[in-house]
Design an enzyme around this catalytic site. Structure first.
Site, PDB file in Angstrom:
ATOM      1  N   HIS A   1      43.930  15.292 126.177  1.00  0.00           N
ATOM      2  CA  HIS A   1      42.993  16.145 125.444  1.00  0.00           C
ATOM      3  C   HIS A   1      43.425  17.601 125.490  1.00  0.00           C
ATOM      4  O   HIS A   1      42.980  18.411 124.701  1.00  0.00           O
ATOM      5  CB  HIS A   1      41.597  16.030 126.054  1.00  0.00           C
ATOM      6  N   SER A   2      44.241  17.937 126.475  1.00  0.00           N
ATOM      7  CA  SER A   2      44.637  19.327 126.675  1.00  0.00           C
ATOM      8  C   SER A   2      46.138  19.464 126.487  1.00  0.00           C
ATOM      9  O   SER A   2      46.920  18.736 127.092  1.00  0.00           O
ATOM     10  CB  SER A   2      44.230  19.761 128.086  1.00  0.00           C
TER      11      SER A   2
END
Lengths: 208, 251
Positions: free
Chosen positions: B10-11
């Site tokens: 997600h990052s």
């Protein structure tokens, strides 16, 4: 006569309008039991769908839905992206290259969309997810398809999805981020079921 | 040519950072990060994942590591979209430990299935117990403390009722490098063992688990007791022996 690509494009356009109109409402639903980004994500995702439709006008309903799948999966960001993306991809694949969709084909495509969501998210009925809107919608659509009227199929699906979304309110979430809340998730409508009902209502609106 | 790895997070920082970390231990392995959305937010992007898969295609197969739920879904959806992308496997593993173990296995020339296994062997540690602890602790009250740490040169089988059968191969090797069993040696041992067809324990922990090996806290001068069973048992013991005796290439 059945539904054609103009219906599909109108459906997606009305869906985008619905997401923009209900953006804040979806954010508030999601704030209660999730991470409050659902309204924003869906609005952004469907705006991207409109851009794609303008860039590459599709020639068949199936092509329109596949293009939607790609745009949603690329732009939504949250879990809704791959779930809705898979739903539209499977529905588009079920429709194939057909220029017109009849009632049976429509009901089958909705079923394929629901199966895609279940396969991707591994949720079952009663888990307080978008499946709780889609499964009754698919069942109602299949029942209505016998009469051969596509509009009747879509209206039946939209009504069942809306009822299904409302019925998620007392449920305790067993999937997704809301499941971390356990019992505290009861008393709130599931945002994914809510946006699913809006999308299926838009499908009926586009055929009216 | 090795197996290649795609990291979906997600990052963007997590994906880039995990690749940077693993690259230290596996300089020849192509690892492609696919973190964050295409406009730099937290989330996952099908476009990013698909272009990472394209970039990684053409090797000996691709193993995909993911972080939270929707990263898994995005990776699965990307495979569905790609329609027959060749040997692409999703590994169910912690993203950092799994990536390091997978990268080291790939660096050692492991197959795509072995690389996936190496990643997944890091799963759940240390929550799961060392492999033979259950047998040991159920066999009356064997010496206090960790019965799993079979000391020195004794062979496990035959002496205590309830212990597992005699392993096919064993060995005891003293750590000679200054830093002992830290991350890089653990990754080398785990990565190589995961590629072999053998059940291996090192001082009672799963030899294919990098995190398991690190929990041993074995410093310079400690003895590693290796027990291996299965077709590759001899090779497994020899593999550990070689690494330990050369100090893992460290001072």
């Amino acid at each position: 006569m059945g539904l054609d690509v103009n219906w599909a494009v109108k459906w997606l356009t009305l869906s985008a309008q619905a997401m923009a109109e209900h953006r804040v409402w979806l954010i508030e639903l999601d704030r209660a039991i999730g991470d409050s980004d659902h309204g924003e994500n869906m609005d952004r995702g469907f705006q991207a769908v409109l851009d794609k439709l303008a860039e590459n006008p599709p020639e068949t309903p199936g092509a329109a839905l596949k293009l939607t799948a790609m745009a949603l999966m690329s732009k939504v960001g949250g879990a809704a992206g791959p779930l809705y993306g898979t739903a539209f991809l499977r529905a588009g694949t079920a429709l194939g290259d057909a220029a017109y969709i009849d009632a049976a084909g429509l009901a089958a495509a909705l079923g394929a969309a629901r199966d895609g969501i279940v396969a991707r998210g591994k949720a079952e009925s009663g888990d307080k997810t978008m499946v709780d809107a889609w499964t009754p919608a698919v069942e109602a659509a299949a029942a209505a398809a016998a009469d051969g009227d596509t509009l009747a199929v879509l209206i039946a699906a939209a009504e069942a999805a809306e009822a299904g979304a409302v019925a998620t309110e007392p449920l305790v979430a067993r999937k997704g981020r809301a499941s971390y809340l356990g019992e505290r998730s009861a008393g709130h409508r599931d945002p994914g079921a809510a946006s699913s009902a809006l999308i299926l209502r838009a499908a009926a609106g586009a055929a009216a | 040519m090795t197996v290649r790895i795609v990291v979906v997070s997600h990052s963007q920082k997590i994906a880039d950072g995990a690749v940077e970390l693993a690259a230290q231990m596996a300089p020849d392995v192509m690892m492609v990060p696919a973190g964050g959305t295409s406009d730099g937010r937290i989330g996952t992007s099908l476009e990013k994942v698909m272009s990472a898969l394209e970039l990684a295609a053409g090797g000996e197969g691709v193993v995909v590591l993911t972080d939270l739920g929707s990263a898994v879904m995005t990776a699965e959806a990307a495979l569905e979209f790609a329609e027959g992308p060749g040997a692409v496997l999703l590994a169910d593993a912690p993203i950092v430990e799994g990536l390091v173990a997978a990268a080291v296995a790939a660096q050692g020339g492991a197959s795509v299935h072995a690389v996936k296994r190496a990643a997944e062997a890091t799963h759940g540690y240390p929550a799961s117990r060392p492999k033979d602890e259950e047998h040991v602790s159920s066999a009356a009250h064997v010496a206090a403390g960790s019965g799993a740490r079979s000391g020195g040169t004794t062979r496990a089988g035959g002496q205590q009722p309830g212990l597992p059968a005699v392993p096919d191969a064993t060995g005891d090797f003293e750590l000679v490098n200054l830093a002992g069993m830290h991350a890089r040696p653990a990754a080398k041992i785990a990565g190589g063992l995961a590629a072999l067809d053998a059940e291996v324990t090192v001082n009672g922990v799963d030899g294919a688990s990098m995190t398991g090996l690190m929990t041993l806290g074995a410093g310079k001068g400690s003895v590693l007791h290796v027990e291996a069973s299965g077709p590759d048992a001899e090779r497994a013991v020899a593999y550990v022996a070689g690494l330990v005796q050369e100090g893992f290439g460290e001072p």
